[in-house]
Design a protein around this motif. Structure first.
Motif, short mmCIF file in Angstrom:
data_model
loop_
_atom_site.label_atom_id
_atom_site.label_comp_id
_atom_site.label_asym_id
_atom_site.label_seq_id
_atom_site.Cartn_x
_atom_site.Cartn_y
_atom_site.Cartn_z
N ILE A 43 -21.30 38.46 -22.99
CA ILE A 43 -20.49 39.34 -22.06
C ILE A 43 -19.48 38.35 -21.47
O ILE A 43 -18.32 38.64 -21.02
CB ILE A 43 -21.54 39.90 -21.05
N LEU A 44 -20.16 37.20 -20.92
CA LEU A 44 -19.19 36.44 -19.98
C LEU A 44 -17.93 35.77 -20.82
O LEU A 44 -16.93 35.47 -20.31
CB LEU A 44 -19.90 35.19 -19.48
N SER A 45 -18.26 35.62 -21.89
CA SER A 45 -17.04 34.94 -22.88
C SER A 45 -15.92 36.05 -22.72
O SER A 45 -14.57 35.44 -23.02
CB SER A 45 -17.34 34.77 -24.22
N PHE A 46 -16.04 37.32 -22.60
CA PHE A 46 -14.99 38.17 -22.58
C PHE A 46 -14.03 37.95 -21.14
O PHE A 46 -12.75 38.15 -21.45
CB PHE A 46 -15.28 39.76 -22.68
N PHE A 47 -14.70 37.44 -20.27
CA PHE A 47 -14.01 37.31 -19.17
C PHE A 47 -13.13 35.92 -19.25
O PHE A 47 -12.11 35.82 -18.82
CB PHE A 47 -15.00 37.03 -17.72
N ALA A 48 -13.65 34.96 -19.89
CA ALA A 48 -12.97 33.89 -20.21
C ALA A 48 -11.84 33.88 -21.01
O ALA A 48 -10.87 33.33 -21.00
CB ALA A 48 -14.12 32.76 -20.61
N LEU A 49 -12.04 34.85 -22.20
CA LEU A 49 -10.94 35.18 -22.81
C LEU A 49 -9.68 35.68 -22.19
O LEU A 49 -8.77 35.47 -22.83
CB LEU A 49 -11.38 36.00 -24.02
N ASN A 50 -10.07 36.16 -20.94
CA ASN A 50 -9.03 37.06 -20.24
C ASN A 50 -8.66 36.08 -19.19
O ASN A 50 -8.01 36.52 -18.17
CB ASN A 50 -9.52 38.34 -19.95
N SER A 51 -8.92 34.94 -19.04
CA SER A 51 -8.72 33.78 -18.06
C SER A 51 -9.03 34.43 -16.79
O SER A 51 -8.39 34.39 -15.78
CB SER A 51 -7.40 33.67 -18.05
N THR A 52 -10.36 34.93 -16.57
CA THR A 52 -10.74 35.55 -15.38
C THR A 52 -12.02 34.99 -15.26
O THR A 52 -12.89 34.90 -15.91
CB THR A 52 -10.83 37.06 -15.73
N THR A 53 -12.25 34.08 -14.03
CA THR A 53 -13.42 33.81 -13.37
C THR A 53 -14.09 34.65 -12.60
O THR A 53 -13.61 35.05 -11.51
CB THR A 53 -13.34 32.49 -12.74
N PRO A 54 -15.38 35.26 -12.80
CA PRO A 54 -16.11 36.35 -12.14
C PRO A 54 -16.30 35.86 -10.82
O PRO A 54 -16.63 34.48 -10.88
CB PRO A 54 -17.32 36.59 -12.81
N SER A 55 -16.21 36.49 -9.64
CA SER A 55 -16.82 36.08 -8.34
C SER A 55 -18.02 36.21 -8.25
O SER A 55 -18.96 35.61 -7.33
CB SER A 55 -16.04 36.72 -7.33
N THR A 56 -18.83 36.98 -8.85
CA THR A 56 -20.28 37.48 -8.82
C THR A 56 -20.63 37.59 -9.95
O THR A 56 -20.13 38.55 -10.86
CB THR A 56 -20.37 38.53 -7.72
N VAL A 57 -21.94 37.16 -10.39
CA VAL A 57 -22.54 37.45 -11.62
C VAL A 57 -24.12 37.71 -11.05
O VAL A 57 -24.76 36.91 -10.73
CB VAL A 57 -22.44 36.62 -12.72
N TRP A 58 -24.64 38.63 -11.75
CA TRP A 58 -25.98 39.09 -11.25
C TRP A 58 -26.66 39.41 -12.60
O TRP A 58 -26.09 40.44 -13.06
CB TRP A 58 -26.19 39.96 -10.21
N ALA A 59 -27.95 39.09 -13.09
CA ALA A 59 -28.52 39.64 -14.08
C ALA A 59 -30.15 39.73 -14.05
O ALA A 59 -30.75 38.71 -13.28
CB ALA A 59 -28.35 38.64 -15.37
N ARG A 60 -30.83 40.82 -14.26
CA ARG A 60 -32.14 40.88 -14.15
C ARG A 60 -32.63 41.42 -15.42
O ARG A 60 -32.28 42.66 -15.80
CB ARG A 60 -32.40 41.68 -12.64
N ARG A 61 -34.01 40.86 -16.00
CA ARG A 61 -34.57 41.56 -17.04
C ARG A 61 -35.53 42.63 -16.49
O ARG A 61 -36.29 42.09 -15.79
CB ARG A 61 -35.01 40.60 -18.02
N SER A 62 -35.62 43.65 -17.17
CA SER A 62 -36.76 44.68 -16.63
C SER A 62 -37.96 44.48 -17.52
O SER A 62 -37.83 43.90 -18.68
CB SER A 62 -36.35 46.19 -16.50
#
Length: 95
Positions: free
Chosen positions: A23-42
């Motif tokens: 998922i994060l690689s798609f942001f890198a490919l678009n030269s975008t650095t996310p300002s927030t990343v949050w993940a939780r496994r249920s």
């Protein structure tokens, strides 16, 4: 300080070791650095992922969400432009 053009992505995916990096690689490919990343496994092995990115046009956000929805471990990808403005999310779901 947040930009006026903030996009929030809400993703529901299988909890697999490679899901978040894919998922994060798609942001890198678009030269975008996310300002927030949050993940939780249920408890049912589903991963809820929330990502905020600044400066994306609606078209670029749509393209990223569409690419995210194509990942085989992703169940759904929703994005909202300027989430604080109480706008409705745009959903892209996998079959």
């Amino acid at each position: 300080m947040k930009s006026n053009n903030l996009t929030a992505f809400e993703i529901i995916a299988e909890s697999e070791p490679g899901t978040l990096p894919r998922i994060l690689s798609f942001f890198a490919l678009n030269s975008t650095t996310p300002s927030t990343v949050w993940a939780r496994r249920s408890s049912d092995d589903v991963q809820n992922i929330y990502i905020e990115a600044e400066g994306l046009s609606d078209q670029r956000a749509y393209i990223i969400a569409a690419k995210l929805a194509e990942i085989f471990t992703v169940h759904s990808a929703i994005y909202v432009q300027n989430p604080d403005a109480e706008s409705e999310g745009k959903s892209l779901k996998c079959a």
